[in-house]
Every structure is written in structure tokens, then in C-alpha cells.
Design a protein around this motif. Structure first.
Motif, PDB file in Angstrom:
ATOM      1  N   GLY A 126      33.805   4.732  50.841  1.00  0.00           N
ATOM      2  CA  GLY A 126      34.388   4.957  49.372  1.00  0.00           C
ATOM      3  C   GLY A 126      35.245   5.765  49.460  1.00  0.00           C
ATOM      4  O   GLY A 126      35.189   6.515  49.759  1.00  0.00           O
ATOM      5  N   ASP A 127      36.223   5.520  47.687  1.00  0.00           N
ATOM      6  CA  ASP A 127      36.991   6.396  48.141  1.00  0.00           C
ATOM      7  C   ASP A 127      37.591   6.258  46.465  1.00  0.00           C
ATOM      8  O   ASP A 127      37.767   5.300  46.027  1.00  0.00           O
ATOM      9  N   VAL A 128      37.874   8.444  46.282  1.00  0.00           N
ATOM     10  CA  VAL A 128      38.203   7.560  44.157  1.00  0.00           C
ATOM     11  C   VAL A 128      39.579   8.094  43.892  1.00  0.00           C
ATOM     12  O   VAL A 128      40.205   8.605  44.486  1.00  0.00           O
ATOM     13  N   GLY A 129      40.412   6.485  43.501  1.00  0.00           N
ATOM     14  CA  GLY A 129      42.182   6.444  43.267  1.00  0.00           C
ATOM     15  C   GLY A 129      41.812   7.254  41.611  1.00  0.00           C
ATOM     16  O   GLY A 129      41.173   7.955  40.911  1.00  0.00           O
ATOM     17  N   ASN A 130      43.120   7.113  41.171  1.00  0.00           N
ATOM     18  CA  ASN A 130      43.029   7.448  39.315  1.00  0.00           C
ATOM     19  C   ASN A 130      42.278   7.061  38.307  1.00  0.00           C
ATOM     20  O   ASN A 130      42.458   7.756  38.129  1.00  0.00           O
ATOM     21  N   GLU A 131      41.959   6.150  38.774  1.00  0.00           N
ATOM     22  CA  GLU A 131      41.401   5.275  38.001  1.00  0.00           C
ATOM     23  C   GLU A 131      39.677   4.701  37.618  1.00  0.00           C
ATOM     24  O   GLU A 131      39.505   4.226  37.339  1.00  0.00           O
ATOM     25  N   TYR A 132      39.892   4.840  39.590  1.00  0.00           N
ATOM     26  CA  TYR A 132      39.055   3.541  40.279  1.00  0.00           C
ATOM     27  C   TYR A 132      38.190   4.218  41.581  1.00  0.00           C
ATOM     28  O   TYR A 132      38.812   4.797  41.776  1.00  0.00           O
ATOM     29  N   TYR A 133      36.822   4.017  41.188  1.00  0.00           N
ATOM     30  CA  TYR A 133      35.784   4.145  42.711  1.00  0.00           C
ATOM     31  C   TYR A 133      36.031   2.403  43.343  1.00  0.00           C
ATOM     32  O   TYR A 133      35.473   2.014  42.622  1.00  0.00           O
ATOM     33  N   ILE A 134      36.454   2.872  44.547  1.00  0.00           N
ATOM     34  CA  ILE A 134      36.149   1.534  45.175  1.00  0.00           C
ATOM     35  C   ILE A 134      35.249   1.887  46.464  1.00  0.00           C
ATOM     36  O   ILE A 134      35.517   3.096  47.666  1.00  0.00           O
ATOM     37  N   GLN A 135      34.232   1.304  46.704  1.00  0.00           N
ATOM     38  CA  GLN A 135      33.230   0.520  47.387  1.00  0.00           C
ATOM     39  C   GLN A 135      33.102  -0.115  48.484  1.00  0.00           C
ATOM     40  O   GLN A 135      33.819  -1.359  47.982  1.00  0.00           O
ATOM     41  N   LEU A 136      33.174  -0.351  50.056  1.00  0.00           N
ATOM     42  CA  LEU A 136      33.687  -1.434  50.959  1.00  0.00           C
ATOM     43  C   LEU A 136      32.195  -1.227  51.441  1.00  0.00           C
ATOM     44  O   LEU A 136      31.706   0.367  51.758  1.00  0.00           O
ATOM     45  N   VAL A 137      31.796  -1.909  52.056  1.00  0.00           N
ATOM     46  CA  VAL A 137      30.075  -2.282  52.620  1.00  0.00           C
ATOM     47  C   VAL A 137      30.525  -3.204  53.812  1.00  0.00           C
ATOM     48  O   VAL A 137      30.580  -4.204  53.854  1.00  0.00           O
ATOM     49  N   ASN A 138      29.760  -3.427  55.316  1.00  0.00           N
ATOM     50  CA  ASN A 138      30.071  -4.846  55.591  1.00  0.00           C
ATOM     51  C   ASN A 138      28.690  -5.601  54.775  1.00  0.00           C
ATOM     52  O   ASN A 138      27.835  -4.912  54.866  1.00  0.00           O
ATOM     53  N   ARG A 178      35.426  -9.331  60.777  1.00  0.00           N
ATOM     54  CA  ARG A 178      34.380  -8.907  61.282  1.00  0.00           C
ATOM     55  C   ARG A 178      34.003  -7.417  60.707  1.00  0.00           C
ATOM     56  O   ARG A 178      32.558  -7.516  61.081  1.00  0.00           O
ATOM     57  N   GLY A 179      34.403  -6.916  58.999  1.00  0.00           N
ATOM     58  CA  GLY A 179      33.660  -6.019  58.906  1.00  0.00           C
ATOM     59  C   GLY A 179      33.743  -4.928  59.525  1.00  0.00           C
ATOM     60  O   GLY A 179      35.156  -4.348  59.929  1.00  0.00           O
ATOM     61  N   HIS A 180      33.445  -3.593  59.576  1.00  0.00           N
ATOM     62  CA  HIS A 180      33.845  -2.002  59.914  1.00  0.00           C
ATOM     63  C   HIS A 180      34.442  -1.302  58.572  1.00  0.00           C
ATOM     64  O   HIS A 180      36.267  -1.532  59.142  1.00  0.00           O
ATOM     65  N   PRO A 181      34.473  -1.851  57.856  1.00  0.00           N
ATOM     66  CA  PRO A 181      36.092  -1.164  56.596  1.00  0.00           C
ATOM     67  C   PRO A 181      36.188   0.246  56.298  1.00  0.00           C
ATOM     68  O   PRO A 181      35.384   1.048  57.162  1.00  0.00           O
ATOM     69  N   VAL A 182      37.268   0.543  56.359  1.00  0.00           N
ATOM     70  CA  VAL A 182      38.076   2.111  55.920  1.00  0.00           C
ATOM     71  C   VAL A 182      38.470   1.741  54.770  1.00  0.00           C
ATOM     72  O   VAL A 182      39.185   0.720  54.906  1.00  0.00           O
ATOM     73  N   ILE A 183      38.294   2.264  53.622  1.00  0.00           N
ATOM     74  CA  ILE A 183      39.187   2.797  52.949  1.00  0.00           C
ATOM     75  C   ILE A 183      39.933   4.204  52.403  1.00  0.00           C
ATOM     76  O   ILE A 183      39.289   5.099  52.339  1.00  0.00           O
ATOM     77  N   ASN A 184      40.820   4.283  52.501  1.00  0.00           N
ATOM     78  CA  ASN A 184      41.531   5.713  51.871  1.00  0.00           C
ATOM     79  C   ASN A 184      42.788   5.795  51.185  1.00  0.00           C
ATOM     80  O   ASN A 184      43.419   4.945  50.954  1.00  0.00           O
ATOM     81  N   PHE A 185      42.592   6.937  50.050  1.00  0.00           N
ATOM     82  CA  PHE A 185      43.372   6.404  48.756  1.00  0.00           C
ATOM     83  C   PHE A 185      44.305   7.994  48.959  1.00  0.00           C
ATOM     84  O   PHE A 185      44.063   9.370  49.159  1.00  0.00           O
ATOM     85  N   ASP A 186      45.983   7.844  49.220  1.00  0.00           N
ATOM     86  CA  ASP A 186      46.778   8.877  49.272  1.00  0.00           C
ATOM     87  C   ASP A 186      47.105   9.174  47.946  1.00  0.00           C
ATOM     88  O   ASP A 186      48.067   7.845  47.569  1.00  0.00           O
ATOM     89  N   GLU A 187      46.570  10.140  47.683  1.00  0.00           N
ATOM     90  CA  GLU A 187      47.735  10.486  46.406  1.00  0.00           C
ATOM     91  C   GLU A 187      49.027  11.281  46.347  1.00  0.00           C
ATOM     92  O   GLU A 187      49.697  11.809  45.374  1.00  0.00           O
ATOM     93  N   THR A 188      49.110  11.122  47.204  1.00  0.00           N
ATOM     94  CA  THR A 188      51.118  11.660  47.731  1.00  0.00           C
ATOM     95  C   THR A 188      52.290  10.803  47.452  1.00  0.00           C
ATOM     96  O   THR A 188      52.978  11.093  47.696  1.00  0.00           O
ATOM     97  N   VAL A 189      51.481  10.141  47.624  1.00  0.00           N
ATOM     98  CA  VAL A 189      52.795   8.604  47.538  1.00  0.00           C
ATOM     99  C   VAL A 189      53.189   8.577  45.958  1.00  0.00           C
ATOM    100  O   VAL A 189      52.891   8.249  45.147  1.00  0.00           O
ATOM    101  N   SER A 190      54.549   8.481  46.260  1.00  0.00           N
ATOM    102  CA  SER A 190      55.209   8.239  45.030  1.00  0.00           C
ATOM    103  C   SER A 190      55.289   7.169  44.333  1.00  0.00           C
ATOM    104  O   SER A 190      56.209   6.221  45.665  1.00  0.00           O
ATOM    105  N   ASN A 191      54.818   6.361  43.137  1.00  0.00           N
ATOM    106  CA  ASN A 191      55.648   4.927  43.111  1.00  0.00           C
ATOM    107  C   ASN A 191      56.498   4.995  41.684  1.00  0.00           C
ATOM    108  O   ASN A 191      57.756   5.988  42.374  1.00  0.00           O
TER     109      ASN A 191
END
Length: 217
Positions: A126-138, A178-191
Motif C-alpha cells: 500500500g501507499d499514501v497519496g495526496n488524498e487517498y491510501y491505496i492497498q493491493l493484495v494478491n 498473475r498478481g504480485h502487486p507493487v504500488i508507489n506514490f511519487d510525490e516529486t512529479v509536477s502535474n
């Protein structure tokens, strides 16, 4: 979070790939480039309308995925584990009891995440973004990864869906799941101007591919 613009990248990792715009890869071990150029696909999705993952119930099948290594793999040498306490744990211990130190206070929001899905291991991330926490599992059975999006303010569930459903209609191999999820929030990217910075990167194995889902907002 109702609508998300995503870029799907399907990176071939085996010679039997059927992905569009991917050259036949050369299988290698180690930190080498594997596969040819893959063209990204942009999609617009409403996460409320994606395929839902069925809850696992007692008596349903359980998928066990044994630990496996590529041929010729040798585990790297590891330094001895230190005997001293983790510095964060030290900050919790006051007067010989754990009573919530400066680094760990009472959580503002505490809610359950995704329950057991019938898959061992669950590979929970899981990872935390600006407004949300997102969790992933197999996911269990033939499912890939299960996703839940939680509001940071109150812990309410914003959306739940199967990760591979993001790739529906993309023409890539990312729906093979097939699963094996990974999540990352990159806070450095400008939109866009005046928009909050940061983007999400979600990955999952999918048949002969390693799929990347990159948010554009």
C-alpha cells in the motif's frame, strides 16, 4: 478519484510474448534489459465501474504459491542482524512501557483493509497519496490483484476493483493477471499548474508480461 487517466505499459519478460508493439525478447539473468520497445496505451477509467473481486468465503479454494527461484540463483550474503532496538521503537518506550512516543501517536483513522482473498502469500502492499491510501493484495483463484482506495480523511472506501480491469480494451497482455502487486506514490512529479504534485505507479505480473499502470493526474 472517480475518474483516472492512466498509462498502461506492458513490458515483455519471456520469449512467448503476444503483446502488441513488443519485439521478441532475449531472456537473461541479472540486471539486464529484457524485451523490446513497448508502446504505452492511455486509458480513461471510472474506478466505480471496474470489475469487482469476489470476496473469499470459508470453503472457497485457497491458492498457494510456493517460493521459487530462477535456475542458477544464489542468495546474496547478508550482514548479521544487529541486536539493538529500532530507533522508532526506542521513541515509543517511555519508562519501560510502550505508551506512544513522539514518532507514534494515536492514529486519527484506523480501518480494516482488504480481507483474506484466498491467496498465500497475500503480497500485501500500500501507499499514501495526496488524498487517498491505496492497498493491493494478491487475489485468490484465477484473479490477479485486488485494489481498495480509502479516503485519508475518514477511512471510507472510495472504490474497490481488480487491478487488471484497468487494462480492459487496451490491447495489451495485462488482462492475463498473475498478481504480485507493487504500488508507489511519487510525490516529486509536477502535474498541471496549481495541481497537486505526484502520481501513482502500480505494477503487476501478467502472463508473459510485467505491467505498469501510471496515473497522469
Amino acid at each position: 478519484m472517480q475518474r483516472y487517466q492512466m498509462t498502461v505499459l506492458a513490458s515483455a519478460i519471456m520469449a512467448s510474448t503476444t503483446l502488441a508493439a513488443a519485439e521478441q525478447p532475449t531472456t537473461m539473468l541479472g540486471a539486464e534489459v529484457i524485451g523490446g520497445t513497448v508502446e504505452p496505451v492511455s486509458i480513461h477509467v471510472d474506478t466505480h465501474n471496474l470489475r469487482q473481486v469476489q470476496d473469499w468465503r470459508p470453503g472457497d479454494p485457497i491458492k498457494d504459491m510456493p517460493l521459487s527461484f530462477p535456475k542458477g540463483f544464489e542468495a546474496p550474503a547478508r550482514d548479521p542482524r544487529p541486536n539493538d532496538l529500532d530507533p522508532h521503537l526506542e521513541n515509543q518506550i517511555l519508562g519501560g512501557s510502550q505508551s506512544g512516543g513522539a514518532d507514534f501517536d494515536t492514529p486519527i483513522v484506523s480501518v480494516d483493509g482488504i480481507d483474506f482473498t484466498g491467496s498465500n502469500p497475500s503480497d500485501t502492499v500500500g501507499d499514501v497519496g495526496n488524498e487517498y491510501y491505496i492497498q493491493l493484495v494478491n487475489g485468490g483463484g484465477a484473479a490477479g490483484s485486488s485494489v481498495v482506495i480509502l479516503d485519508k480523511d475518514d477511512g471510507s472506501t472510495v472504490s474497490t476493483f481488480a487491478l487488471e480491469s484497468l487494462a480492459a480494451g487496451s490491447g495489451t497482455g495485462c488482462t492475463a493477471r498473475r498478481g504480485h502487486p507493487v504500488i508507489n506514490f511519487d510525490e516529486t512529479v509536477s502535474n498541471a499548474p496549481r495541481a497537486d504534485p505526484g502520481l501513482l505507479v502500480l505494477t503487476e505480473f501478467s502472463g508473459d508480461s510485467l505491467c505498469f499502470y501510471i496515473s497522469q493526474t
